[in-house]
Design a protein around this motif. Structure first.
Motif, short mmCIF file in Angstrom:
data_model
loop_
_atom_site.label_atom_id
_atom_site.label_comp_id
_atom_site.label_asym_id
_atom_site.label_seq_id
_atom_site.Cartn_x
_atom_site.Cartn_y
_atom_site.Cartn_z
N THR A 24 0.81 -1.23 0.00
CA THR A 24 0.00 0.00 0.00
C THR A 24 0.84 1.27 0.00
OG1 THR A 24 -1.85 1.11 1.08
CG2 THR A 24 -0.19 0.15 2.50
N HIS A 25 0.19 2.36 -0.45
CA HIS A 25 0.75 3.70 -0.32
C HIS A 25 0.00 4.50 0.74
CE1 HIS A 25 3.44 3.59 -3.70
NE2 HIS A 25 2.49 3.25 -4.54
N ALA A 26 -1.03 3.88 1.32
CA ALA A 26 -1.93 4.64 2.19
C ALA A 26 -1.31 4.78 3.59
CB ALA A 26 -3.29 3.95 2.25
N TRP A 27 -0.53 5.86 3.79
CA TRP A 27 0.21 6.03 5.04
C TRP A 27 -0.70 6.14 6.25
CZ3 TRP A 27 -0.75 10.54 7.61
CH2 TRP A 27 -1.31 11.59 6.83
N ASP A 28 -1.87 6.79 6.05
CA ASP A 28 -2.77 6.96 7.18
C ASP A 28 -3.27 5.62 7.71
OD1 ASP A 28 -3.94 6.83 4.68
OD2 ASP A 28 -5.81 7.77 5.34
N ILE A 29 -3.58 4.75 6.78
CA ILE A 29 -4.04 3.42 7.18
C ILE A 29 -2.93 2.69 7.94
CG2 ILE A 29 -4.68 1.14 6.30
CD1 ILE A 29 -6.24 2.53 4.09
N VAL A 30 -1.73 2.72 7.35
CA VAL A 30 -0.61 2.01 7.97
C VAL A 30 -0.37 2.55 9.39
CG1 VAL A 30 1.87 1.54 7.81
CG2 VAL A 30 0.46 1.56 5.73
N ASN A 31 -0.39 3.85 9.50
CA ASN A 31 -0.09 4.45 10.80
C ASN A 31 -1.16 4.14 11.85
OD1 ASN A 31 2.17 5.44 9.68
ND2 ASN A 31 1.43 7.56 9.48
N SER A 32 -2.40 4.04 11.40
CA SER A 32 -3.46 3.82 12.40
C SER A 32 -3.54 2.37 12.84
CB SER A 32 -4.80 4.30 11.84
OG SER A 32 -5.17 3.45 10.76
N MET A 33 -3.03 1.46 12.02
CA MET A 33 -3.23 0.04 12.34
C MET A 33 -2.18 -0.53 13.28
SD MET A 33 -5.79 -1.55 10.08
CE MET A 33 -5.08 -3.07 9.64
N LYS A 34 -1.01 0.07 13.32
CA LYS A 34 0.08 -0.40 14.18
C LYS A 34 0.37 -1.89 13.98
CE LYS A 34 0.18 3.19 17.53
NZ LYS A 34 -0.58 4.06 16.61
N LYS A 35 0.63 -2.22 12.74
CA LYS A 35 0.99 -3.60 12.42
C LYS A 35 2.43 -3.63 11.92
CE LYS A 35 -3.20 -5.43 12.82
NZ LYS A 35 -3.54 -6.41 13.86
N ARG A 36 2.89 -4.81 11.62
CA ARG A 36 4.25 -4.93 11.10
C ARG A 36 4.35 -4.21 9.75
NH1 ARG A 36 7.14 -10.67 9.61
NH2 ARG A 36 9.06 -9.82 8.68
N VAL A 37 5.43 -3.46 9.55
CA VAL A 37 5.63 -2.73 8.31
C VAL A 37 6.97 -3.12 7.70
CG1 VAL A 37 5.89 -0.48 7.22
CG2 VAL A 37 4.26 -0.77 9.09
N ILE A 38 6.92 -3.63 6.48
CA ILE A 38 8.15 -3.93 5.75
C ILE A 38 8.30 -2.88 4.66
CG2 ILE A 38 9.28 -5.57 4.20
CD1 ILE A 38 7.83 -7.82 5.73
N ALA A 39 9.41 -2.17 4.69
CA ALA A 39 9.59 -1.06 3.74
C ALA A 39 10.66 -1.42 2.72
CB ALA A 39 9.98 0.21 4.47
N LEU A 40 10.30 -1.21 1.46
CA LEU A 40 11.25 -1.46 0.37
C LEU A 40 11.60 -0.14 -0.27
CD1 LEU A 40 9.51 -4.47 -1.44
CD2 LEU A 40 11.55 -4.58 0.01
N ARG A 41 12.82 -0.06 -0.75
CA ARG A 41 13.21 1.13 -1.50
C ARG A 41 14.28 0.72 -2.49
NH1 ARG A 41 16.04 6.49 0.86
NH2 ARG A 41 15.53 7.84 -0.91
#
Lengths: 279, 230
Positions: free
Chosen positions: B196-213
Motif C-alpha cells: 500500500t501507499h496509504a500512510w494513514d491506514i498504515v499508521n493507524s493500524m500499528k501492524k508490522r511494516v516492511i519497507a522497500l526502497r
C-alpha cells in the motif's frame, strides 16, 4: 460460448470457407489425377518386328513379352491385318497392293499394354532389346510430356493443398485467438485462483473442436452438394473426360475434410490459448 | 518456522533493472504485514514472486516450508489455491453477477457443485453483500466491488491473503471498511500481506511494516509506521 456468439460464428465461418476451398481443390486434384491415369492407361507399346520374321518366332516373342514383369496384355497384329488397316486410308487393299508392287511391306507387330504407365519406358526398352524386334514405338514424346505434366500437376496440387491447409490453420488460429483474447481476463483470474492449465484449456479445446466440426461439416456438405449436382448433370471436366464418380473416395475425402477441420479448430484453440496461460 | 520465507532473493529484469536485491524476510502464520515503499520499490515484484508468477533470479522462497521455485504446472495451481489475491482494480468479470464472480473461484478448482452455493453465500454474508448477490459489478460501488473481490479471494479458505493496493481506488471511508474486513479475515487466522501507499491506514493500524526502497529492504518494524527512509 453464448457470450461470444458472433466471434464463434466468425471462427466457424472461416473454417467453413477455407475447408470448402480445400475440398473443392482436393476434388479437382483427384479429377486431374483420374484424367491423367485414364490417358496413361490408354498408352500402349507397339513393337515392330523384322519383316519376314517367321510366325513361330513371332509367337515365341509374344510369349516372352507376356512374361516380362509389368506387362498386362500382348496382342499380335499380323502384317495382313496391319495392311488392311492402312489400306483403308489408301482407297482399298487392291490399290495399295498394286502401289507397293504386290507385296505387303509391313512387319508384324505386337501391341503391348502395361500395368503401370510409369514403367512403360523401361518395358519398351526391354522389348527393344529382344532379338527380332526392329523398332519400338509408344509415342515416346507425347507420353513423356504427359507424364511430366501429371507429375507437375501432382506436385502443384500437393503444394497448393499444403498452402491452403496452413492458410486455414492460420486463419482459424487468428479467429479463435480473438475469442480467447476476449476472455483473457477470465483466463487470468482462473490462473490467479489456482485453476490448472488443463482445466482452463479443456473448454477452449472443446469449443475449437466444435467450431471446427461445424465449419468443416458445412463445407463438406456444400462440396458434396455441388459435386453430386455436377455428376448428375454429367458435367465434363475437360473435353470428353467425365468427372470421377467414386462415392467411396468422395466420402473419404469429405470425412477427411471434417476431421481436418475439427483438428485444425482444436489445434488453433490450443495454440491460441498458450500465451494467455503464461501467468 | 515461518509461513513465508525469502532467503537472499534477487530479481533482475534484463538488461539492467534490479527489481529486488538480496531480500531476506520471514512472515509467520497469522501475521498482518504492510508492504510499503515508493512506486518502483519492488512491492509488486515481491508479490509476484510469492505468487509464483515469476521466478527469482537468485535466492530461495519457501511457502509453508516448501520451496516454490521448483514447482511445475499443477503444483503452481495448488500453491495459488493457498494464496488469495486482491487487486487495486478488483478484476471482476463485468458480465457476471456477484454470485457468479465468487462462485467462479470455486468452480475452477473443481469444488463439488452442491458445495458451491452454501460456501459462496457464507462468504458473501461475511463481507456483507449477500443481498446483492444477483447484481452485476457495475451496479455496485467501488468499495462493494472490492468486497466482492475479497470474497472471491477468501472463498476457498487460503492460508494467505495478498492485497496489492486494495484501497488505491477507494475513498477514505470506504477504505476503512475494507481494512476492517481485512482485519477480521486476519483475526480468523489468515495471514494478510498488503502492499500500500496509504500512510494513514498504515499508521493507524500499528501492524508490522516492511519497507522497500529501490529493491532493497530498508525497514522491518514490528509495530511500524509508514515510511521508507533507511
Amino acid at each position: 460460448m453464448r457470450r461470444n456468439l458472433w466471434m464463434s460464428l466468425a471462427a466457424a465461418a472461416s473454417v467453413a470457407v477455407t475447408m470448402f476451398l480445400l475440398g473443392v481443390f482436393l476434388l479437382l486434384v483427384f479429377n486431374l489425377n483420374y484424367m491423367a491415369s485414364q490417358l496413361q492407361s490408354n498408352v500402349e507399346i507397339a513393337a515392330f518386328l523384322h519383316v519376314d520374321t517367321p510366325r513361330e518366332v513371332v509367337q515365341h516373342l509374344e510369349a516372352q513379352i507376356k512374361h516380362l514383369p509389368g506387362v498386362r496384355e500382348v496382342v499380335l497384329v499380323p502384317k495382313e491385318e496391319g495392311f488392311r488397316k492402312i489400306s483403308r486410308q489408301f482407297g482399298g487393299e487392291e490399290e495399295l497392293l498394286s502401289a507397293t508392287g504386290g507385296v505387303n511391306p509391313l512387319p508384324d507387330y505386337l501391341l503391348v499394354r502395361v500395368n503401370t504407365p510409369e514403367e512403360i519406358r523401361d518395358i519398351a526398352g526391354a522389348i527393344a532389346q529382344l532379338p527380332g524386334v526392329e523398332k519400338v514405338n509408344y509415342g515416346q514424346e507425347v507420353v513423356e510430356r504427359l507424364f511430366a505434366l501429371v507429375r507437375w500437376l501432382r506436385w502443384l496440387g500437393a503444394g497448393l493443398i499444403l498452402l491452403l491447409a496452413s492458410g486455414a490453420v492460420v486463419l482459424i488460429m487468428l479467429t479463435i485467438r480473438l475469442t480467447v483474447y476476449s476472455r483473457r481476463q477470465e483466463i487470468s483470474i482462473m490462473k490467479y485462483v489456482g485453476a490448472t492449465d488443463s482445466f482452463i484449456r479443456w473448454p477452449f479445446f472443446l469449443e475449437g473442436l466444435f467450431l471446427g466440426l461445424v465449419g468443416s461439416g458445412l463445407a463438406a456438405g456444400a462440396v458434396y452438394g455441388i459435386y453430386t449436382w455436377l455428376l448428375s448433370r454429367s458435367f465434363n471436366l475437360f473435353l470428353f473426360l467425365p468427372l470421377l464418380n467414386d462415392p467411396a473416395l468422395l466420402l473419404k475425402s469429405l470425412l477427411g475434410l471434417i476431421g481436418a477441420g475439427a483438428g485444425v479448430g482444436a489445434l488453433g484453440s490450443l495454440l491460441s490459448i498458450r500465451q494467455f496461460l503464461k501467468v | 518456522m515461518g509461513l513465508i520465507q525469502f532467503y537472499n532473493v534477487t530479481k533482475l529484469y534484463p538488461p539492467d533493472v534490479v527489481a529486488l536485491e538480496n531480500i531476506t524476510l520471514k512472515i509467520d502464520k497469522g501475521e498482518f504485514v504492510f508492504l510499503v515503499g515508493p512506486s518502483g520499490a519492488g512491492k509488486t515484484t515481491l508479490v509476484r514472486l510469492l505468487f509464483r508468477e515469476e521466478l527469482p533470479t537468485k535466492g530461495q522462497i519457501l511457502v509453508g516450508g516448501r520451496s516454490i521455485t521448483r514447482l511445475k504446472g499443477r503444483e503452481i495451481a495448488l500453491l495459488r489455491r493457498t494464496i488469495g489475491m486482491v487487486f487495486q482494480d478488483f478484476k471482476l468479470i463485468p458480465d457476471w453477477t456477484v454470485f457468479e464472480n465468487v462462485a467462479f473461484a470455486l468452480r475452477v478448482i473443481e469444488v463439488p457443485p452442491r458445495e458451491i452455493k452454501p460456501r459462496v453465500e457464507r462468504v458473501l454474508d461475511q463481507v456483507g453483500l449477500l443481498s446483492r448477490a444477483h447484481l452485476f459489478p457495475h451496479q455496485l460501488s467501488g468499495g462493494e466491488q472490492q468486497r466482492v473481490a475479497i470474497a472471491r479471494a477468501i472463498v476457498n479458505r487460503p492460508r494467505i491473503l495478498v492485497a496489492d493496493e486494495p484501497t488505491g481506488n477507494l475513498d477514505p471511508d470506504t477504505s476503512r471498511k475494507i481494512m476492517a474486513l481485512l482485519q477480521e479475515i486476519n483475526a480468523m487466522g489468515t495471514t494478510v500481506i498488503m502492499a500500500t501507499h496509504a500512510w494513514d491506514i498504515v499508521n493507524s493500524m500499528k501492524k508490522r511494516v516492511i519497507a522497500l526502497r529501490a529493491g532493497r529492504l530498508v525497514r522491518d518494524d514490528r509495530e511500524g509506521v509508514y515510511g521508507y527512509e533507511a
